[in-house]
Design an enzyme around this catalytic site. Structure first.
Site, PDB file in Angstrom:
ATOM      1  N   ASP A  46      40.213  45.521  16.205  1.00  0.00           N
ATOM      2  CA  ASP A  46      39.469  44.249  16.822  1.00  0.00           C
ATOM      3  C   ASP A  46      40.390  43.149  16.973  1.00  0.00           C
ATOM      4  O   ASP A  46      40.824  42.480  16.279  1.00  0.00           O
ATOM      5  CB  ASP A  46      38.522  43.913  16.031  1.00  0.00           C
ATOM      6  CG  ASP A  46      37.457  42.868  16.559  1.00  0.00           C
ATOM      7  OD1 ASP A  46      37.847  42.061  17.544  1.00  0.00           O
ATOM      8  OD2 ASP A  46      36.260  42.652  15.785  1.00  0.00           O
TER       9      ASP A  46
ATOM     10  N   CYS B  58      35.036  35.373  39.405  1.00  0.00           N
ATOM     11  CA  CYS B  58      33.784  34.420  38.808  1.00  0.00           C
ATOM     12  C   CYS B  58      34.228  32.704  38.362  1.00  0.00           C
ATOM     13  O   CYS B  58      33.448  32.462  38.028  1.00  0.00           O
ATOM     14  CB  CYS B  58      33.332  35.312  37.499  1.00  0.00           C
ATOM     15  SG  CYS B  58      32.568  36.686  37.920  1.00  0.00           S
TER      16      CYS B  58
ATOM     17  N   TYR C   2      30.578  33.860  31.681  1.00  0.00           N
ATOM     18  CA  TYR C   2      31.815  34.417  31.693  1.00  0.00           C
ATOM     19  C   TYR C   2      32.896  33.732  32.880  1.00  0.00           C
ATOM     20  O   TYR C   2      34.180  33.773  32.314  1.00  0.00           O
ATOM     21  CB  TYR C   2      31.352  35.789  32.521  1.00  0.00           C
ATOM     22  CG  TYR C   2      32.409  36.657  32.643  1.00  0.00           C
ATOM     23  CD1 TYR C   2      33.236  37.451  32.025  1.00  0.00           C
ATOM     24  CD2 TYR C   2      32.817  36.970  34.257  1.00  0.00           C
ATOM     25  CE1 TYR C   2      33.974  38.602  32.373  1.00  0.00           C
ATOM     26  CE2 TYR C   2      33.941  37.812  34.733  1.00  0.00           C
ATOM     27  CZ  TYR C   2      34.300  38.501  33.824  1.00  0.00           C
ATOM     28  OH  TYR C   2      35.449  39.277  34.079  1.00  0.00           O
TER      29      TYR C   2
ATOM     30  N   LYS D 262      36.797  32.544  31.419  1.00  0.00           N
ATOM     31  CA  LYS D 262      37.976  32.770  32.315  1.00  0.00           C
ATOM     32  C   LYS D 262      38.765  31.644  32.560  1.00  0.00           C
ATOM     33  O   LYS D 262      39.876  31.628  32.375  1.00  0.00           O
ATOM     34  CB  LYS D 262      37.665  33.755  33.270  1.00  0.00           C
ATOM     35  CG  LYS D 262      37.177  35.079  33.110  1.00  0.00           C
ATOM     36  CD  LYS D 262      38.257  35.964  32.577  1.00  0.00           C
ATOM     37  CE  LYS D 262      37.803  37.412  32.427  1.00  0.00           C
ATOM     38  NZ  LYS D 262      38.637  38.189  31.644  1.00  0.00           N
TER      39      LYS D 262
ATOM     40  N   ASN E 254      35.959  41.869  41.983  1.00  0.00           N
ATOM     41  CA  ASN E 254      35.354  43.284  42.081  1.00  0.00           C
ATOM     42  C   ASN E 254      36.183  44.528  42.047  1.00  0.00           C
ATOM     43  O   ASN E 254      36.258  45.298  43.189  1.00  0.00           O
ATOM     44  CB  ASN E 254      34.361  43.290  43.230  1.00  0.00           C
ATOM     45  CG  ASN E 254      33.279  42.056  42.880  1.00  0.00           C
ATOM     46  OD1 ASN E 254      32.724  41.976  41.790  1.00  0.00           O
ATOM     47  ND2 ASN E 254      33.081  41.378  44.088  1.00  0.00           N
TER      48      ASN E 254
ATOM     49  N   ARG F 199      30.944  36.073  48.130  1.00  0.00           N
ATOM     50  CA  ARG F 199      32.220  36.008  47.489  1.00  0.00           C
ATOM     51  C   ARG F 199      33.238  36.874  48.298  1.00  0.00           C
ATOM     52  O   ARG F 199      32.937  38.110  48.589  1.00  0.00           O
ATOM     53  CB  ARG F 199      32.040  36.267  46.168  1.00  0.00           C
ATOM     54  CG  ARG F 199      33.705  36.508  45.335  1.00  0.00           C
ATOM     55  CD  ARG F 199      33.300  36.567  43.852  1.00  0.00           C
ATOM     56  NE  ARG F 199      32.655  35.282  43.075  1.00  0.00           N
ATOM     57  CZ  ARG F 199      32.046  35.224  42.116  1.00  0.00           C
ATOM     58  NH1 ARG F 199      31.759  36.411  41.394  1.00  0.00           N
ATOM     59  NH2 ARG F 199      31.584  34.140  41.707  1.00  0.00           N
TER      60      ARG F 199
HETATM   61  P1  NAD Z   1      35.961  47.071  30.580  1.00  0.00           P
HETATM   62  O1  NAD Z   1      34.999  46.305  29.997  1.00  0.00           O
HETATM   63  O2  NAD Z   1      36.076  48.485  31.315  1.00  0.00           O
HETATM   64  O3  NAD Z   1      37.287  46.835  29.671  1.00  0.00           O
HETATM   65  C1  NAD Z   1      37.691  45.851  28.651  1.00  0.00           C
HETATM   66  C2  NAD Z   1      38.207  46.672  27.126  1.00  0.00           C
HETATM   67  O4  NAD Z   1      38.145  45.643  26.484  1.00  0.00           O
HETATM   68  C3  NAD Z   1      36.956  47.546  26.797  1.00  0.00           C
HETATM   69  O5  NAD Z   1      37.682  48.948  26.688  1.00  0.00           O
HETATM   70  C4  NAD Z   1      36.552  46.958  25.433  1.00  0.00           C
HETATM   71  O6  NAD Z   1      36.375  47.988  24.450  1.00  0.00           O
HETATM   72  C5  NAD Z   1      37.881  46.285  25.215  1.00  0.00           C
HETATM   73  N1  NAD Z   1      37.527  45.144  24.220  1.00  0.00           N
HETATM   74  C6  NAD Z   1      36.410  44.190  23.999  1.00  0.00           C
HETATM   75  N2  NAD Z   1      36.664  43.665  23.045  1.00  0.00           N
HETATM   76  C7  NAD Z   1      37.406  44.026  22.234  1.00  0.00           C
HETATM   77  C8  NAD Z   1      38.045  43.511  21.051  1.00  0.00           C
HETATM   78  N3  NAD Z   1      37.528  42.481  20.278  1.00  0.00           N
HETATM   79  N4  NAD Z   1      39.188  44.169  20.526  1.00  0.00           N
HETATM   80  C9  NAD Z   1      39.580  45.276  21.292  1.00  0.00           C
HETATM   81  N5  NAD Z   1      39.253  45.595  22.491  1.00  0.00           N
HETATM   82  C10 NAD Z   1      38.264  44.873  22.879  1.00  0.00           C
HETATM   83  O7  NAD Z   1      36.516  45.974  31.696  1.00  0.00           O
HETATM   84  P2  NAD Z   1      37.460  46.266  32.914  1.00  0.00           P
HETATM   85  O8  NAD Z   1      36.645  46.174  34.213  1.00  0.00           O
HETATM   86  O9  NAD Z   1      38.373  47.149  32.342  1.00  0.00           O
HETATM   87  O10 NAD Z   1      38.249  44.804  33.112  1.00  0.00           O
HETATM   88  C11 NAD Z   1      39.394  44.495  32.337  1.00  0.00           C
HETATM   89  C12 NAD Z   1      39.633  42.986  32.486  1.00  0.00           C
HETATM   90  O11 NAD Z   1      39.566  42.562  33.915  1.00  0.00           O
HETATM   91  C13 NAD Z   1      38.983  42.121  31.679  1.00  0.00           C
HETATM   92  O12 NAD Z   1      39.532  40.961  31.122  1.00  0.00           O
HETATM   93  C14 NAD Z   1      37.712  41.894  32.763  1.00  0.00           C
HETATM   94  O13 NAD Z   1      37.025  40.422  32.364  1.00  0.00           O
HETATM   95  C15 NAD Z   1      38.641  41.325  33.920  1.00  0.00           C
HETATM   96  N6  NAD Z   1      37.891  41.558  35.216  1.00  0.00           N
HETATM   97  C16 NAD Z   1      37.632  42.708  35.765  1.00  0.00           C
HETATM   98  C17 NAD Z   1      36.871  42.747  37.000  1.00  0.00           C
HETATM   99  C18 NAD Z   1      36.241  44.207  37.563  1.00  0.00           C
HETATM  100  O14 NAD Z   1      35.783  44.159  38.669  1.00  0.00           O
HETATM  101  N7  NAD Z   1      36.226  45.428  36.632  1.00  0.00           N
HETATM  102  C19 NAD Z   1      36.771  41.654  37.768  1.00  0.00           C
HETATM  103  C20 NAD Z   1      37.279  40.784  37.384  1.00  0.00           C
HETATM  104  C21 NAD Z   1      38.030  40.484  36.294  1.00  0.00           C
END
Ligand code: NAD
Length: 323
Positions: free
Chosen positions: A50, A119, A148, A152, A177, A282
């Site tokens: 964690d 976002c 959110y 960020k 996205n 967006r």
């Molecule tokens: P995701 O939710 O699939 O992956 C995030 C991972 O973080 C998960 O596997 C989760 O288990 C892990 N996690 C959460 N809390 C945790 C903790 N306390 N300790 C250890 N691990 C932890 O999200 P994603 O789509 O792969 O996005 C990855 C990053 O990119 C994120 O920071 C997200 O905010 C950012 N982002 C994603 C998108 C998108 O479209 N997917 C868009 C903008 C920004």
């Protein structure tokens, strides 16, 4: 060969990144609170833990890494971030993770990648669905439409202040996205492309597909491979300011749905219903990335949706799929 660590390695983007970095020959350590759900793209070493725990996070860096990719966050699609139901957890959990990472890496030469988001952009700049403004310099005065987004933009500033005062070597991308196979498509954390693919894949001929909002809200979607290309280019650069990584191929959500329906070959009707939708419009603004990195993504949405639909179809019809 570099020694790298991916935080959030079991997530959608994290697991693709692990796969890419391994394919390039790097030694990859992955960290996540949970194990991977969909892929076999396992890191050389997986550490389950964690990242909200400061001691745990600090302990990861008892060994030195050339690069750190910080993708861990408490996040999901519209149903997760726009209903207000998870705001406290989103802010608390992700801020805690980023505070721990920044603190663990201060005064180190390690290159850190941080995944911010589109976002963060002010709500008032995204009222006109046809002409949203997501230029990087338009982020302030800040007014994101979700907690959110506020988390960020706080964490961007956190990392930038650590860069200023503690020589943190950070690169920051604002993702727009990201979509593709091996991500959530059900369960409440899925995003629009995967959710629409699931609904279409599960529909019978002549069914009605429910789509949240008027369907006229616009977005651009970036295929995962191009996202990874963008991350790599940014990490290989000296660009220290936050930069968009996104597509400029803007569509309405109903157009996106129509594209998926056409890919499926089914005859389906769209019904727009009330639901959490976020801003009206967006789209990535790629002028800065083009100027600074001499590159921008150009992968067609049509091709990416074909890949995503075929993966989701296999998932919901029970057929296995793997790299
Ligand atoms: P995701 O939710 O699939 O992956 C995030 C991972 O973080 C998960 O596997 C989760 O288990 C892990 N996690 C959460 N809390 C945790 C903790 N306390 N300790 C250890 N691990 C932890 O999200 P994603 O789509 O792969 O996005 C990855 C990053 O990119 C994120 O920071 C997200 O905010 C950012 N982002 C994603 C998108 C998108 O479209 N997917 C868009 C903008 C920004």
């Amino acid at each position: 060969m570099r020694k790298v660590i991916v935080l959030g390695a079991s997530g959608f983007i994290g697991s693709h990144l692990v796969h890419r970095l391994k394919t390039e020959g790097h030694y990859v350590v992955g960290v996540d609170i949970r194990e991977q759900e969909f892929t076999s793209a396992t890191p050389h070493e997986f550490i389950q833990g964690d990242l909200r725990d400061q001691q745990f996070t600090q302990s990861l860096f008892n060994q030195a890494f050339d690069e750190v990719y910080q993708l861990a966050a408490d996040m999901g699609g519209a149903a997760y971030i726009f209903t207000g139901m998870h705001d406290a957890d989103i802010m608390h959990n992700s801020v805690q993770i980023n505070l721990n990472v920044a603190e663990a890496l201060k005064h180190t030469p390690t290159k850190l990648f941080y995944s911010s988001s589109a976002c963060i952009y002010p709500e008032e700049n995204q009222l006109d669905a046809a002409h949203p403004n997501c230029a990087e310099h338009s982020a302030f005065p800040a007014n994101p439409d979700s907690e959110y987004g506020w988390e960020k933009i706080f964490s961007e500033r956190l990392y930038l202040s650590y860069a200023r005062n503690y020589q943190l070597n950070v690169r920051i991308a604002r993702f727009h996205n990201i979509y593709g196979p091996f991500g959530a498509y059900v369960g409440g954390k899925e995003k629009a492309p995967a959710a629409i693919c699931r609904k279409v894949a599960m529909a019978s001929e002549n069914d009605v597909i429910e789509v949240w909002g008027s369907g006229q809200q616009t977005r651009s979607f970036l295929y995962i491979d191009e996202c990874l290309n963008g991350i790599q280019r940014l990490m290989d650069s000296e660009v220290k300011q936050p930069i968009n990584i996104g597509s400029i191929e803007m569509v309405t959500i109903n157009q996106l749905t129509q594209m998926v329906i056409a890919i499926s070959g089914k005859t389906l009707t769209i019904k727009n219903i009330d639901g959490p939708v976020g801003v009206n419009g967006r789209c990535s603004d790629n002028r800065l990335i083009q100027d600074l990195l001499h590159w921008q993504p150009n992968y067609p949405l049509q091709t990416g949706l074909e890949h995503l639909y075929s993966w989701v179809l296999k998932e919901v019809t029970g057929l296995s799929s793997n790299w």
